[in-house]
Design a protein around this motif. Structure first.
Motif, PDB file in Angstrom:
ATOM      1  N   CYS A   1     -93.470  76.213  -2.927  1.00 47.49           N
ATOM      2  CA  CYS A   1     -93.987  76.843  -1.803  1.00 47.49           C
ATOM      3  C   CYS A   1     -92.663  77.304  -1.032  1.00 47.49           C
ATOM      4  N   GLU A   2     -92.722  78.450  -0.570  1.00 49.24           N
ATOM      5  CA  GLU A   2     -91.501  78.826   0.506  1.00 49.24           C
ATOM      6  C   GLU A   2     -91.700  78.197   1.550  1.00 49.24           C
ATOM      7  N   LYS A   3     -90.436  77.948   2.344  1.00 46.70           N
ATOM      8  CA  LYS A   3     -90.571  77.344   3.714  1.00 46.70           C
ATOM      9  C   LYS A   3     -91.069  78.329   4.805  1.00 46.70           C
ATOM     10  N   PRO A   4     -91.376  77.812   5.824  1.00 41.70           N
ATOM     11  CA  PRO A   4     -92.082  76.575   6.181  1.00 41.70           C
ATOM     12  C   PRO A   4     -93.238  76.307   5.413  1.00 41.70           C
TER      13      PRO A   4
ATOM     14  N   GLN B   1     -81.118  74.037   1.189  1.00 41.72           N
ATOM     15  CA  GLN B   1     -79.688  73.676   1.691  1.00 41.72           C
ATOM     16  C   GLN B   1     -79.579  72.330   0.783  1.00 41.72           C
ATOM     17  N   ARG B   2     -80.484  71.634   0.676  1.00 41.53           N
ATOM     18  CA  ARG B   2     -80.371  70.261  -0.031  1.00 41.53           C
ATOM     19  C   ARG B   2     -79.363  70.396  -1.399  1.00 41.53           C
ATOM     20  N   PHE B   3     -79.699  71.753  -2.167  1.00 40.48           N
ATOM     21  CA  PHE B   3     -79.202  71.997  -3.573  1.00 40.48           C
ATOM     22  C   PHE B   3     -77.487  72.389  -3.726  1.00 40.48           C
ATOM     23  N   THR B   4     -77.169  72.742  -2.471  1.00 45.19           N
ATOM     24  CA  THR B   4     -75.666  73.314  -2.749  1.00 45.19           C
ATOM     25  C   THR B   4     -74.878  72.085  -2.905  1.00 45.19           C
ATOM     26  N   LYS B   5     -73.869  72.291  -3.812  1.00 44.31           N
ATOM     27  CA  LYS B   5     -72.996  71.048  -4.103  1.00 44.31           C
ATOM     28  C   LYS B   5     -72.466  70.673  -3.092  1.00 44.31           C
TER      29      LYS B   5
ATOM     30  N   ILE C   1     -85.564  74.990  10.660  1.00 43.48           N
ATOM     31  CA  ILE C   1     -86.174  74.213   9.670  1.00 43.48           C
ATOM     32  C   ILE C   1     -85.435  73.861   8.475  1.00 43.48           C
ATOM     33  N   HIS C   2     -84.482  74.727   7.970  1.00 44.74           N
ATOM     34  CA  HIS C   2     -84.002  74.371   6.771  1.00 44.74           C
ATOM     35  C   HIS C   2     -82.797  73.107   7.363  1.00 44.74           C
ATOM     36  N   LYS C   3     -82.283  73.485   8.515  1.00 38.30           N
ATOM     37  CA  LYS C   3     -81.235  72.419   8.973  1.00 38.30           C
ATOM     38  C   LYS C   3     -81.943  71.166   9.641  1.00 38.30           C
TER      39      LYS C   3
ATOM     40  N   GLU D   1     -92.025  65.459   3.184  1.00 35.87           N
ATOM     41  CA  GLU D   1     -90.705  65.783   3.740  1.00 35.87           C
ATOM     42  C   GLU D   1     -90.703  66.949   4.444  1.00 35.87           C
ATOM     43  N   ALA D   2     -91.486  68.066   3.735  1.00 37.69           N
ATOM     44  CA  ALA D   2     -91.771  69.268   4.446  1.00 37.69           C
ATOM     45  C   ALA D   2     -92.339  69.172   5.840  1.00 37.69           C
ATOM     46  N   ILE D   3     -93.396  68.305   5.632  1.00 36.69           N
ATOM     47  CA  ILE D   3     -94.532  68.150   6.817  1.00 36.69           C
ATOM     48  C   ILE D   3     -93.575  67.407   7.997  1.00 36.69           C
TER      49      ILE D   3
END
Length: 341
Positions: free
Chosen positions: A93-96, A124-128, A186-188, A321-323
């Motif tokens: 599911c896309e965010k939010p 953002q969690r997935f960037t190296k 919400i990403h940050k 975590e998303a909630i």
């Protein structure tokens, strides 16, 4: 042995992120596109060699489709994601995750009932770079985290959306009530929770509509800027700023202040991770540039989603975590802003 995937909603996020990343994944045989506007679905099916589902039910009832990306606009996530889970599909599911915690909890109930995997696209969690920063923080190479600041701002979604105009649904309170906080902020929030292994618990926020106007030239109904002071469960203090009015270069930077030094993330294009130690020494990492609206690179999200299905792993971004991040956004804007008194 591969399988088919479905995508609900054929806007920019599908065209530039989900569809190309599914197409590149070796386990995906074919993408099936659904959109209320069938021409959009037909256009993407032609571009990516997929096919079209004329009705949502055709997508949900198709036994060849194992997983679905919900790329619909925010107000529909709780409907489409819940239906897809209960139809026996794994869902990204896309965010939010939803427009309110109440709706998000509906999705979580559908997830539990279905026994299927639900992942939320907090990419953002997935960037190296963020993963390297997480590793450094986990090892406590710089001691404990004390304070932090994080920013995410660009020129606004009207240049990114399908319509390329200020008629974008991002400016519509009924469809996207969180404004810039739900789009970028919400990403940050998720990133701070992830990097610090902590949760934002208390905050004080200013938010406003400073410059964006709708098609009639009136100020948009949702906030285009947010500035917040944050306190985490473990007592760390920080600030966050989110903006649709950074009319120069996009800013997607974070700074983490620790006992023995500072971690600077995405402050410089060529050295995306900089460690400045208390003794004045500096370590720089050149890992990869951040994905921006102008520079579309693979996010790694689709590969992680497919991997958790094939290898029966816990999704790397769970519904709980998303909630947790969504609760922070609701708190930032004040529950009355959402019309859920």
């Amino acid at each position: 042995m591969g399988f088919n995937v479905g995508i609900i909603g054929c806007g920019s996020i599908t065209r530039y992120r989900h569809a190309p990343e599914y197409k590149a994944n070796p386990f995906v045989d074919q993408i099936v596109f659904y959109d209320r506007n069938i021409e959009r679905a037909q256009s993407l099916a032609a571009e990516f060699g997929g096919r079209v589902a004329e009705k949502l039910e055709d997508l949900l009832m198709d036994p060849t489709i194992v997983a679905i990306s919900d790329c619909s606009s925010n107000e529909a996530h709780h409907i489409y994601t819940s239906k897809a889970l209960l139809s026996g599909k794994h869902v990204l599911c896309e965010k939010p995750i939803a427009m309110s915690v109440k709706h998000a909890e509906e999705i979580a109930r559908a997830e539990r009932k279905s026994g299927k995997k639900l992942m939320v696209d907090h990419n953002q969690r997935f960037t190296k770079v963020h993963q390297k920063a997480k590793e450094i923080l986990e090892k406590k190479e710089l001691g404990e985290v004390l304070t932090f600041k994080t920013t995410f701002g660009h020129q606004g979604p009207e240049g990114w959306g399908v319509t390329k105009s200020n008629a974008t649904w991002f400016f519509n309170k009924e469809r996207s009530p969180f404004g810039v906080a739900g789009d970028l902020g919400i990403h940050k929030i998720d990133l701070i929770h992830y990097l610090l292994d902590d949760q934002i618990e208390d905050l004080h926020t200013f938010h406003g509509t400073l410059d964006k106007v709708d098609v009639r030239g009136k100020p948009i109904e949702v906030c285009d800027n947010v500035v917040s002071i944050l306190k985490t469960r473990k007592g760390r203090l920080g600030t966050a700023s989110f903006s649709w009015t950074y009319y120069g270069k996009e800013d997607n930077s974070t700074t983490i202040y620790c006992q023995k030094g500072i971690i600077k993330i995405y402050h410089q294009d060529d050295s995306q991770l900089i460690i400045e130690m208390n003794d004045g020494s500096k370590i720089t990492y050149e890992l990869e540039s951040i994905q921006t609206n102008d520079n579309q690179t693979s996010t790694g999200v689709i590969d992680a989603f497919i991997d958790c299905i094939i290898n029966d792993k816990l999704p790397p971004v769970t519904s709980s975590e998303a909630i947790a991040s969504l609760k922070v956004v609701e708190k930032m804007l004040g529950i009355e802003v959402l019309g859920t008194k």
